[in-house]
Design a protein around this motif. Structure first.
Motif, PDB file in Angstrom:
ATOM      1  N   ASP A 189      43.702  20.813 -14.741  1.00  0.00           N
ATOM      2  CA  ASP A 189      42.428  20.696 -14.036  1.00  0.00           C
ATOM      3  C   ASP A 189      41.330  21.199 -14.988  1.00  0.00           C
ATOM      4  OD1 ASP A 189      40.179  20.965 -12.420  1.00  0.00           O
ATOM      5  OD2 ASP A 189      41.345  21.539 -10.657  1.00  0.00           O
ATOM      6  N   VAL A 190      40.625  20.269 -15.602  1.00  0.00           N
ATOM      7  CA  VAL A 190      39.648  20.627 -16.633  1.00  0.00           C
ATOM      8  C   VAL A 190      38.486  21.426 -16.050  1.00  0.00           C
ATOM      9  CG1 VAL A 190      38.045  19.727 -18.364  1.00  0.00           C
ATOM     10  CG2 VAL A 190      40.258  18.606 -18.005  1.00  0.00           C
ATOM     11  N   GLU A 191      37.993  21.027 -14.882  1.00  0.00           N
ATOM     12  CA  GLU A 191      36.867  21.737 -14.271  1.00  0.00           C
ATOM     13  C   GLU A 191      37.242  23.171 -13.924  1.00  0.00           C
ATOM     14  OE1 GLU A 191      33.797  20.686 -14.104  1.00  0.00           O
ATOM     15  OE2 GLU A 191      34.472  18.869 -15.141  1.00  0.00           O
ATOM     16  N   LEU A 192      38.453  23.363 -13.459  1.00  0.00           N
ATOM     17  CA  LEU A 192      38.909  24.718 -13.152  1.00  0.00           C
ATOM     18  C   LEU A 192      39.014  25.554 -14.431  1.00  0.00           C
ATOM     19  CD1 LEU A 192      39.945  26.845 -11.187  1.00  0.00           C
ATOM     20  CD2 LEU A 192      42.244  25.825 -11.393  1.00  0.00           C
ATOM     21  N   ALA A 193      39.513  24.949 -15.489  1.00  0.00           N
ATOM     22  CA  ALA A 193      39.626  25.657 -16.766  1.00  0.00           C
ATOM     23  C   ALA A 193      38.244  26.056 -17.287  1.00  0.00           C
ATOM     24  CB  ALA A 193      40.336  24.769 -17.789  1.00  0.00           C
ATOM     25  N   LYS A 194      37.266  25.146 -17.158  1.00  0.00           N
ATOM     26  CA  LYS A 194      35.912  25.460 -17.606  1.00  0.00           C
ATOM     27  C   LYS A 194      35.310  26.602 -16.782  1.00  0.00           C
ATOM     28  CE  LYS A 194      33.199  21.914 -18.138  1.00  0.00           C
ATOM     29  NZ  LYS A 194      32.557  20.595 -17.843  1.00  0.00           N
ATOM     30  N   LYS A 195      35.563  26.575 -15.467  1.00  0.00           N
ATOM     31  CA  LYS A 195      35.030  27.633 -14.597  1.00  0.00           C
ATOM     32  C   LYS A 195      35.645  28.987 -14.958  1.00  0.00           C
ATOM     33  CE  LYS A 195      34.283  28.772  -9.720  1.00  0.00           C
ATOM     34  NZ  LYS A 195      34.652  30.187  -9.871  1.00  0.00           N
ATOM     35  N   GLU A 231      23.101  32.314 -23.115  1.00  0.00           N
ATOM     36  CA  GLU A 231      24.247  32.458 -22.219  1.00  0.00           C
ATOM     37  C   GLU A 231      25.457  31.711 -22.787  1.00  0.00           C
ATOM     38  OE1 GLU A 231      21.916  28.860 -20.866  1.00  0.00           O
ATOM     39  OE2 GLU A 231      21.489  30.919 -21.479  1.00  0.00           O
ATOM     40  N   PRO A 232      26.683  32.077 -22.359  1.00  0.00           N
ATOM     41  CA  PRO A 232      27.878  31.378 -22.846  1.00  0.00           C
ATOM     42  C   PRO A 232      27.833  29.883 -22.532  1.00  0.00           C
ATOM     43  CG  PRO A 232      28.481  33.411 -21.713  1.00  0.00           C
ATOM     44  CD  PRO A 232      27.021  33.199 -21.465  1.00  0.00           C
ATOM     45  N   THR A 233      28.259  29.072 -23.492  1.00  0.00           N
ATOM     46  CA  THR A 233      28.274  27.619 -23.312  1.00  0.00           C
ATOM     47  C   THR A 233      29.645  27.062 -23.686  1.00  0.00           C
ATOM     48  OG1 THR A 233      27.421  27.281 -25.558  1.00  0.00           O
ATOM     49  CG2 THR A 233      25.802  27.401 -23.768  1.00  0.00           C
ATOM     50  N   LEU A 234      29.942  25.868 -23.155  1.00  0.00           N
ATOM     51  CA  LEU A 234      31.229  25.217 -23.403  1.00  0.00           C
ATOM     52  C   LEU A 234      31.023  23.848 -24.041  1.00  0.00           C
ATOM     53  CD1 LEU A 234      33.126  25.944 -20.051  1.00  0.00           C
ATOM     54  CD2 LEU A 234      33.362  27.166 -22.214  1.00  0.00           C
ATOM     55  N   ALA A 235      32.018  23.426 -24.807  1.00  0.00           N
ATOM     56  CA  ALA A 235      32.033  22.084 -25.384  1.00  0.00           C
ATOM     57  C   ALA A 235      33.480  21.604 -25.405  1.00  0.00           C
ATOM     58  CB  ALA A 235      31.445  22.081 -26.787  1.00  0.00           C
ATOM     59  N   LEU A 236      33.708  20.344 -24.981  1.00  0.00           N
ATOM     60  CA  LEU A 236      35.063  19.775 -24.921  1.00  0.00           C
ATOM     61  C   LEU A 236      35.313  18.886 -26.123  1.00  0.00           C
ATOM     62  CD1 LEU A 236      34.812  20.732 -21.950  1.00  0.00           C
ATOM     63  CD2 LEU A 236      36.169  18.725 -21.302  1.00  0.00           C
TER      64      LEU A 236
END
Length: 299
Positions: A189-195, A231-236
């Motif tokens: 679950d990618v969205e859960l991992a990002k959260k 703030e912390p940011t994510l990139a896939l």
């Protein structure tokens, strides 16, 4: 013998001899005062500044004496001698002169100060002392991982401030951006991992928020620099084997290794708590069994 006496009777030689004696005397006084201050002042910071103040004042006094010695009447009689002497000294001691000039540059321009973490001439470390010739550093890196001390004391000529870039980790903005990657399988679950990653980073780094926001506002006001996301940011990133989620965040420059360790630990624990909804990926090798062949050869 007579020629030697005539040589020392020369007013120019007499003046230079007196100058050398005065310089030696001032250097001895500087050393005496530094030792006296070391014994009398217990506070490390005040003692260090007092010793440096005495040293800088002494060198300024030496420079003034040299200037006054050569600024006299009838200077045209020995201008050539002084010029040749100065040129020879400058060529021979050019590195030393650059080092002394570098110490004044460091002191007045505040390129760095004791306690700063810098990288200069390819060497990274914490500045522990700055004298009139050398900058002394406690080295970090080399054969040890991350930003740990190697245990070596490194002395670098102050002349290097004129020869290349100086990377300062702590001046004006004592924080650095860092990154880490979490690899998950395609069926996660990618969205859960990002959260999980964003929530973990936000909670662990909340103590820095007010500090780095205030420092960054000072940076934007002082320098010509565009505002940035703090703030912390994510990139896939998709690969042939997994989904890589990159987390970018700000941390104290001295706590980079500790912060990354805490983030990895808490994220991995949170992933285990999803009970398989998010699975960490790894390189796998699948071995296939070769089917058995029944060969019947008739004569």
């Amino acid at each position: 013998m007579i020629e030697l006496l005539d040589f020392f009777d020369n007013p120019i030689v007499t003046r230079v001899t007196k100058l050398i004696l005065w310089v030696v005397f001032i250097v001895l006084i500087i050393g005496f005062l530094r030792k006296l201050l070391k014994k009398r002042i217990s506070d490390v910071s005040i003692r260090y500044k007092a010793q440096k103040g005495v040293e800088v004042f002494g060198y300024l006094l030496i420079g003034l004496l040299i200037l006054l010695s050569f600024t006299v009447e009838n200077i045209e009689n020995y201008t050539v001698i002084i010029g040749l002497f100065t040129a020879g000294i400058t060529f021979t001691l050019q590195e030393l002169i650059l080092s002394i000039a570098g110490s004044f540059y460091i002191f007045f321009v505040r390129v760095y100060k004791p306690g700063d973490r810098i990288e200069i001439n390819g060497i990274k470390g914490d500045v522990i002392d700055i004298d009139s010739i050398y900058t002394t550093m406690m080295e970090i890196g080399e054969w040890v991982s991350s930003d740990n001390y190697s245990g070596r004391i490194v002395k670098i000529s102050n002349a290097f401030v004129f020869k290349g870039p100086i990377k300062n980790y702590s001046m004006d903005f004592p924080f650095v951006w860092d990154e880490l990657d979490i690899l998950i399988t395609f069926d996660s679950d990618v969205e859960l991992a990002k959260k999980i990653m964003l929530d973990t980073a936000t909670n662990l780094l909340s103590e820095y928020t007010e500090s780095y926001l205030a420092k960054w506002e000072e940076m934007v006001a002082h320098y010509y620099i565009e505002n940035a996301r703090l703030e912390p940011t994510l990139a896939l990133r998709l690969t042939d084997n997994w989904i890589a989620i990159n987390l970018r965040y700000i941390t104290d420059y001295k706590l980079r290794r500790v912060t990354k360790n805490n983030l990895y630990y808490h994220i991995s624990q949170a992933v285990l708590g999803t009970y398989g909804k998010v699975t960490l990926a790894s390189t796998t090798l699948q071995l296939l069994k070769i089917p058995e062949l029944d060969v019947n050869i008739k004569k």
